[in-house]
Write an enzyme that holds these catalytic residues in place. Structure first.
Site, PDB file in Angstrom:
ATOM      1  N   ASP A  93      40.601  14.280  -8.043  1.00  0.00           N
ATOM      2  CA  ASP A  93      41.149  13.005  -8.519  1.00  0.00           C
ATOM      3  C   ASP A  93      41.261  13.091 -10.036  1.00  0.00           C
ATOM      4  O   ASP A  93      40.263  12.913 -10.749  1.00  0.00           O
ATOM      5  CB  ASP A  93      40.223  11.844  -8.156  1.00  0.00           C
ATOM      6  CG  ASP A  93      40.230  11.517  -6.679  1.00  0.00           C
ATOM      7  OD1 ASP A  93      41.276  11.080  -6.191  1.00  0.00           O
ATOM      8  OD2 ASP A  93      39.193  11.704  -6.014  1.00  0.00           O
ATOM      9  N   HIS A 196      47.740   4.000  -3.475  1.00  0.00           N
ATOM     10  CA  HIS A 196      47.052   4.025  -2.186  1.00  0.00           C
ATOM     11  C   HIS A 196      47.890   3.194  -1.231  1.00  0.00           C
ATOM     12  O   HIS A 196      47.866   1.970  -1.332  1.00  0.00           O
ATOM     13  CB  HIS A 196      45.664   3.422  -2.300  1.00  0.00           C
ATOM     14  CG  HIS A 196      44.808   4.008  -3.384  1.00  0.00           C
ATOM     15  ND1 HIS A 196      44.930   3.670  -4.721  1.00  0.00           N
ATOM     16  CD2 HIS A 196      43.812   4.928  -3.317  1.00  0.00           C
ATOM     17  CE1 HIS A 196      44.013   4.339  -5.428  1.00  0.00           C
ATOM     18  NE2 HIS A 196      43.331   5.114  -4.609  1.00  0.00           N
ATOM     19  N   HIS A 208      35.988   0.764  -1.484  1.00  0.00           N
ATOM     20  CA  HIS A 208      34.905   1.746  -1.503  1.00  0.00           C
ATOM     21  C   HIS A 208      33.623   1.126  -0.936  1.00  0.00           C
ATOM     22  O   HIS A 208      32.786   1.824  -0.362  1.00  0.00           O
ATOM     23  CB  HIS A 208      34.597   2.215  -2.934  1.00  0.00           C
ATOM     24  CG  HIS A 208      35.652   3.084  -3.530  1.00  0.00           C
ATOM     25  ND1 HIS A 208      36.754   2.571  -4.176  1.00  0.00           N
ATOM     26  CD2 HIS A 208      35.771   4.432  -3.576  1.00  0.00           C
ATOM     27  CE1 HIS A 208      37.501   3.576  -4.597  1.00  0.00           C
ATOM     28  NE2 HIS A 208      36.943   4.719  -4.245  1.00  0.00           N
ATOM     29  N   ASP A 277      42.247   8.001   2.663  1.00  0.00           N
ATOM     30  CA  ASP A 277      41.253   7.860   1.605  1.00  0.00           C
ATOM     31  C   ASP A 277      39.932   8.308   2.232  1.00  0.00           C
ATOM     32  O   ASP A 277      39.860   8.574   3.435  1.00  0.00           O
ATOM     33  CB  ASP A 277      41.189   6.409   1.129  1.00  0.00           C
ATOM     34  CG  ASP A 277      40.758   6.286  -0.327  1.00  0.00           C
ATOM     35  OD1 ASP A 277      40.148   7.241  -0.848  1.00  0.00           O
ATOM     36  OD2 ASP A 277      41.022   5.235  -0.930  1.00  0.00           O
TER      37      ASP A 277
END
Length: 353
Positions: A93, A196, A208, A277
């Site tokens: 990332d 995303h 998250h 993800d």
């Protein structure tokens, strides 16, 4: 003699066709659908992941800050992984700003955030900056970047806007700057990922940590994806764990056939690789591992991303492979669905430089 020669040529021809069409074992195809994190920041500390790469237990790894000590050590790790498995994805990332794995690491260049890029640089300047970013990754042996973020800048977002990860609140600007990112990385030879999908910018919670719902999604946020797909610049798209209530009240995007299969693949006509993800994020709380994996694959997803090398006392790759094999044996997933993903992944890997 001529007849014998013709028979030989015919046999050779059909043998070549048979060989070309021959597929690896089911487990080897499944392995290409798994990407894992790993521990250690030196070659000696990472021999288990290198060994697993050699035996093709997964098709890719993701590099975190914990894996980075010095340039030399990181290069040794990435070189060993590539020697162990031809075409392995080595991802990171690297967005710039707050989202970089090189922060506070000596000897590495860091770059400004997407928000700062759009505020301070024109498109040519952005292109030059992202070429430098791509060159650093390429020199380190990293061949896949989980960027650019094409989420809309919305001040209500605790994970996108607050960390300056979005280019702009103007979706046209987002698309333009993302295009420069894609072009710069393509020129250098590092793969990119739009994220995303379908959009995390307007989400008011952090996927998250917890279940994240978007009640009134603005479909104009799909423009950067549409533009990149139309120009054939989008090779890989990351699916978020957000819920779009007007599309699917039962499953988040990463588990939703309506969002992956219909919205992304049918409506936007994306035929590239879809990656999740991190499947260990809190946004998927409430679902079993089997539910997460089966729904993602059946919806049209290709690569399952896991930030950890181990889940409990089992290696992630071993555990997830068995989950998928069991699902195939119990007819929850069709083998043809695995073959589709395998073909997409191998096609993408053929572009690695």
């Amino acid at each position: 003699m001529k007849k014998i020669l013709n028979l030989f040529l015919c046999f050779t021809f059909f043998s070549c066709i048979s060989f070309a069409e021959e597929r690896p074992t089911l487990r080897k195809m499944i392995a290409q659908m798994i990407m894992v994190g790993f521990n250690g920041s030196s070659l000696n500390d990472t021999m288990s992941v290198v060994s697993d790469a050699k035996y093709q237990r997964f098709g890719g790894v993701i590099v975190f800050g914990k894996n980075i000590s010095t340039k030399d050590n990181l290069k040794k790790i990435t070189s060993a992984l590539k020697s162990a498995q031809s075409g392995i994805f080595i991802a990171i990332d690297e967005e710039g700003g707050n989202v970089t794995r090189f922060k506070d690491k000596k000897g590495f260049n860091t770059f400004i955030s997407a928000s700062e890029v759009a505020k301070t640089l024109d498109l040519n300047g952005a292109n030059e900056l992202y070429k430098k970013m791509a060159k650093q990754l390429k020199d380190l042996g990293i061949n896949l970047n989980f960027a650019p973020v094409v989420d809309l800048l919305n001040t209500n977002s605790p994970i996108i806007a607050s960390k300056n990860r979005a280019f702009s609140k103007n979706i046209d600007e987002v698309s333009l700057y993302a295009n420069e990112f894609l072009d710069a990385f393509s020129e250098v030879g590092v793969l990119t990922t739009l994220k995303h999908f379908p959009g995390h910018g307007s989400a008011k919670t952090d996927s998250h940590i917890e279940k994240t719902v978007i009640e009134n999604f603005d479909y104009s946020e799909l423009k950067p994806y549409y533009d990149a797909i139309k120009r054939d610049k989008s090779k890989l798209i990351m699916i978020s764990h957000v819920y779009l209530l007007d599309r699917d009240t039962q499953f988040p995007a990463s588990m939703s056939n309506d969002i992956i299969g219909n919205l992304l693949r049918k409506d936007l006509k994306f035929d590239g690789v879809v990656i999740s993800d991190d499947m260990l994020m809190g946004g998927l709380n409430g679902f079993s591992m089997t539910q997460k994996v089966v729904n993602f694959i059946n919806a049209g997803g290709d690569i399952l991303l896991f930030s950890e090398f181990m889940i409990g006392e089992r290696r992630t790759s071993e555990y997830i492979t068995q989950v998928i094999v069991d699902a195939i044996n119990s007819k929850k997933i069709k083998k043809e669905r695995i073959e589709e993903s395998y073909d997409r992944i191998i096609k993408l890997k053929s572009e690695l430089k």
